[in-house]
Design a protein around this motif. Structure first.
Motif, mmCIF file in Angstrom:
data_model
loop_
_atom_site.group_PDB
_atom_site.id
_atom_site.type_symbol
_atom_site.label_atom_id
_atom_site.label_comp_id
_atom_site.label_asym_id
_atom_site.label_seq_id
_atom_site.Cartn_x
_atom_site.Cartn_y
_atom_site.Cartn_z
ATOM 1 N N ILE A 41 0.919 -1.046 -0.287
ATOM 2 C CA ILE A 41 -0.089 0.313 -0.072
ATOM 3 C C ILE A 41 1.013 1.128 -0.373
ATOM 4 O O ILE A 41 1.675 1.387 1.266
ATOM 5 N N PRO A 42 0.921 1.902 -0.819
ATOM 6 C CA PRO A 42 1.695 3.246 -1.419
ATOM 7 C C PRO A 42 1.903 4.601 0.279
ATOM 8 O O PRO A 42 0.318 4.711 0.258
ATOM 9 N N VAL A 43 2.755 4.473 0.524
ATOM 10 C CA VAL A 43 2.380 5.929 1.562
ATOM 11 C C VAL A 43 3.010 7.292 1.397
ATOM 12 O O VAL A 43 4.163 7.344 0.688
ATOM 13 N N GLN A 44 2.638 7.987 1.219
ATOM 14 C CA GLN A 44 3.001 9.384 0.992
ATOM 15 C C GLN A 44 2.955 10.887 2.091
ATOM 16 O O GLN A 44 2.782 10.826 2.919
ATOM 17 N N VAL A 46 -1.541 2.457 13.035
ATOM 18 C CA VAL A 46 -1.007 2.433 11.698
ATOM 19 C C VAL A 46 -1.566 3.529 11.627
ATOM 20 O O VAL A 46 -0.690 4.181 10.962
ATOM 21 N N ALA A 47 -2.385 3.672 11.414
ATOM 22 C CA ALA A 47 -3.163 5.366 11.039
ATOM 23 C C ALA A 47 -2.655 6.415 11.853
ATOM 24 O O ALA A 47 -2.880 7.526 11.166
ATOM 25 N N ASP A 48 -2.883 6.608 12.578
ATOM 26 C CA ASP A 48 -3.006 7.414 13.905
ATOM 27 C C ASP A 48 -1.481 7.903 13.933
ATOM 28 O O ASP A 48 -0.679 8.646 13.598
ATOM 29 N N ASN A 49 -0.040 6.519 13.677
ATOM 30 C CA ASN A 49 1.044 7.096 13.834
ATOM 31 C C ASN A 49 1.420 7.986 12.124
ATOM 32 O O ASN A 49 2.399 8.777 12.259
ATOM 33 N N MET A 50 0.641 7.207 11.146
ATOM 34 C CA MET A 50 0.680 8.120 9.353
ATOM 35 C C MET A 50 0.256 9.048 9.800
ATOM 36 O O MET A 50 1.002 10.578 9.182
ATOM 37 N N LYS A 51 -0.698 9.802 10.149
ATOM 38 C CA LYS A 51 -1.194 10.676 10.374
ATOM 39 C C LYS A 51 -0.208 11.620 11.365
ATOM 40 O O LYS A 51 -0.251 13.162 11.118
ATOM 41 N N LYS A 52 0.491 11.574 12.954
ATOM 42 C CA LYS A 52 0.892 11.969 13.160
ATOM 43 C C LYS A 52 2.729 12.128 12.843
ATOM 44 O O LYS A 52 3.267 13.633 13.100
ATOM 45 N N ALA A 65 -6.342 10.653 5.425
ATOM 46 C CA ALA A 65 -6.028 11.506 6.861
ATOM 47 C C ALA A 65 -6.770 10.567 7.888
ATOM 48 O O ALA A 65 -7.571 11.360 8.100
ATOM 49 N N GLY A 66 -6.359 9.144 8.901
ATOM 50 C CA GLY A 66 -7.150 9.514 10.280
ATOM 51 C C GLY A 66 -8.606 8.363 9.759
ATOM 52 O O GLY A 66 -7.696 7.381 9.559
ATOM 53 N N ARG A 67 -9.586 7.976 10.417
ATOM 54 C CA ARG A 67 -10.686 7.360 10.664
ATOM 55 C C ARG A 67 -10.535 6.546 9.213
ATOM 56 O O ARG A 67 -11.306 5.416 9.053
ATOM 57 N N PRO A 68 -10.805 6.612 8.059
ATOM 58 C CA PRO A 68 -10.604 6.622 5.849
ATOM 59 C C PRO A 68 -9.536 5.818 6.038
ATOM 60 O O PRO A 68 -9.852 4.751 5.176
ATOM 61 N N THR A 69 -8.399 6.602 6.644
ATOM 62 C CA THR A 69 -7.131 4.953 6.158
ATOM 63 C C THR A 69 -7.494 4.303 7.015
ATOM 64 O O THR A 69 -7.223 3.340 6.513
ATOM 65 N N ALA A 70 -7.367 3.620 7.979
ATOM 66 C CA ALA A 70 -7.843 3.002 9.444
ATOM 67 C C ALA A 70 -9.113 1.615 8.404
ATOM 68 O O ALA A 70 -8.553 0.765 8.472
ATOM 69 N N GLU A 71 -9.673 2.672 8.198
ATOM 70 C CA GLU A 71 -11.531 1.892 7.104
ATOM 71 C C GLU A 71 -10.291 1.383 6.091
ATOM 72 O O GLU A 71 -10.249 -0.252 5.641
ATOM 73 N N TYR A 72 -9.826 2.125 5.820
ATOM 74 C CA TYR A 72 -9.233 0.814 3.925
ATOM 75 C C TYR A 72 -8.081 0.008 4.483
ATOM 76 O O TYR A 72 -7.975 -0.944 3.666
ATOM 77 N N LEU A 73 -7.165 0.472 4.936
ATOM 78 C CA LEU A 73 -5.938 -0.795 5.678
ATOM 79 C C LEU A 73 -7.108 -2.002 6.382
ATOM 80 O O LEU A 73 -6.799 -2.929 5.897
ATOM 81 N N SER A 74 -8.287 -1.846 6.744
ATOM 82 C CA SER A 74 -9.166 -2.708 7.341
ATOM 83 C C SER A 74 -9.840 -3.098 6.404
ATOM 84 O O SER A 74 -9.597 -4.898 6.251
ATOM 85 N N TYR A 75 -10.149 -3.197 5.379
ATOM 86 C CA TYR A 75 -11.020 -3.535 4.178
ATOM 87 C C TYR A 75 -9.710 -4.464 3.248
ATOM 88 O O TYR A 75 -9.631 -5.449 3.338
#
Length: 437
Positions: A246-249, A343-349, A359-369
């Motif tokens: 999963i790409p992360v920028q 993981v989503a919180d660390n990325m947002k931080k 960022a935030g909750r949508p990222t966590a939902e995408y990762l879970s999906y």
């Protein structure tokens, strides 16, 4: 892989590490053949010959001990207490806030968790050693053997305590040997000892299949098993290396006159994120009903039903239950080992985001999906691999601990891949020339 080992032997310090690791492995295998004081070695060998490879309920633990369990040696418990303790601590980290805080403290917290794992390993070793001695004294270790009750001639309290202390000390010695390989050898000490324990049973199991074969004096069956093993190794290597990236920028930030961030990376999500843990969990749970029947000695209807459906391993109900348990534990272990919200919180931080995802909750939902989607093929793959011994049991009349079975082949291939990666990384560090020559 052979090239990496050849280059490693040409490097002096790596050659010392490899030779040190090989020496520890030899010492480990010698300890697996030293009998515990108070055990009749002749009667044990007689029962082993009568059993003819049918290891019954203790087959999984016997495999992890390299065949030392049924011979009741000083390393009879093998690496299994440490594996169990490690799994328990991993589960407790999610439940107990204090352990979760230790995990977040970095290296110091991890050292503390490792110390707790050692204490729990010793406690589990005492329990398992007591159970093994009690089982051997009652004659239940080899039910079909005529001299099973004479394996331990002296059944006094002092003799029992000495045997329990000896096997517990053997488990402690195994832990120390594994840590020596990690510190002074090529690393991955416990995994390498587990690899040695499982691989030690391969030659005998393969030769037993050849002796039991009927086509061309058994060579046809022997060749078919070798081809099946090679195909399974290729499949396991392919799936174990498969991952969804999963790409992360990371956004560019200006702090003073310096620019930070602006890099792109990825989160590697493996198809088999749970490893071999679901297979171990499923096998352990399926052993419980048969153990209850064995130790209760009941001949009631429920006991006969369990013996008919959950002992031999080739019944359709047993196969379906085993498969479903593996799928369930694959999702369960992935859920507790990978936290999308964290993981989503660390990325947002740190200013990271997935392109196209907020960022935030949508990222966590995408990762879970994504994690749920790739866990399905991983869990089905684990279930199918674990059923190979059942197929071998039907086709070749082999025992339930078929040499190329699910648990053994997953551990051997996984440890082999990890060891080769470590050797290659150490070679790269020593032969890296850098920008300036």
């Amino acid at each position: 892989m052979l090239t990496a080992f050849a280059r490693a032997f040409q490097t002096p310090d790596l050659r010392k590490k490899l030779l040190f690791t090989l020496g520890i492995m030899v010492l480990f295998r010698i300890g697996a053949h030293v009998p515990v004081p108070g055990v009749s070695y002749e009667n044990v060998q007689a029962c082993m010959d009568e059993a003819k490879g049918a290891q019954g309920l203790f087959g999984l633990v016997n495999m992890f001990s390299g065949g030392a369990l049924l011979q009741i040696t000083i390393f009879a418990l093998g690496i299994m207490p440490y594996i169990t303790a490690s799994i328990i601590l991993q589960l407790l980290v999610v439940v107990i806030p204090r352990l979760e805080a230790l995990k977040k403290e970095g290296q110091a917290g991890q050292a503390k968790i490792t110390q707790y794992t050692r204490y729990l390993t010793v406690a589990l070793a005492i329990l398992q050693a007591t159970g093994l001695v009690a089982t051997a004294r009652s004659g239940s270790l080899f039910q079909s053997c005529s001299v099973a009750s004479q394996i331990i001639p002296d059944q006094s309290i002092f003799s029992t305590i000495v045997m329990v202390i000896t096997m517990t000390a053997g488990t402690g010695l195994i832990m120390w040997l594994g840590e020596l390989i990690t510190d002074r050898g090529i690393g991955n000490g416990m995994s390498i000892l587990m690899f040695v324990s499982i691989a030690a049973g391969f030659p005998g199991a393969l030769w037993a299949i050849k002796k039991q074969g009927k086509l061309a004096d058994g060579w046809i069956e022997f060749g078919a098993v070798i081809l099946c093993g090679l195909a399974m190794v290729g499949l396991v290597v392919f799936v174990e290396q498969a991952q969804r990236r999963i790409p992360v920028q990371y956004a560019k930030r200006m702090i003073g006159r310096r620019s930070y961030g602006g890099t792109s990376t990825y989160i590697p999500l493996k198809v088999n994120q749970a490893g071999v843990i679901p297979v171990i969990f499923g096998s352990s749970l399926l052993y419980i009903p048969a153990l209850i029947v064995q130790f209760s000695g009941s001949q009631a209807g429920w006991a006969q039903w369990i013996q008919a459906h959950f002992v031999k391993g080739d019944h359709p109900l047993y196969i379906a239950t085993y498969f479903l348990l593996i799928v369930f534990f694959a999702f369960f272990y992935v859920a507790i080992s990978f936290n999308p919200e964290e993981v989503a919180d660390n990325m947002k931080k740190y200013g990271g985001f997935i392109p196209g995802i907020r960022a935030g909750r949508p990222t966590a939902e995408y990762l879970s999906y994504v994690l749920n989607r790739i866990t399905w093929p991983g869990s089905l793959y684990l279930g199918l691999i674990a059923l190979v011994p059942t197929v071998a049991l039907i086709m070749f009349q082999a025992n339930q601990n078929f040499p190329f079975g699910g648990t053994s082949i997953l551990i051997i291939v996984g440890v082999g891949l990890e060891t080769v990666k470590q050797i290659e990384s150490q070679l790269q560090q020593r032969h890296y020339e850098g920008f300036l020559r």
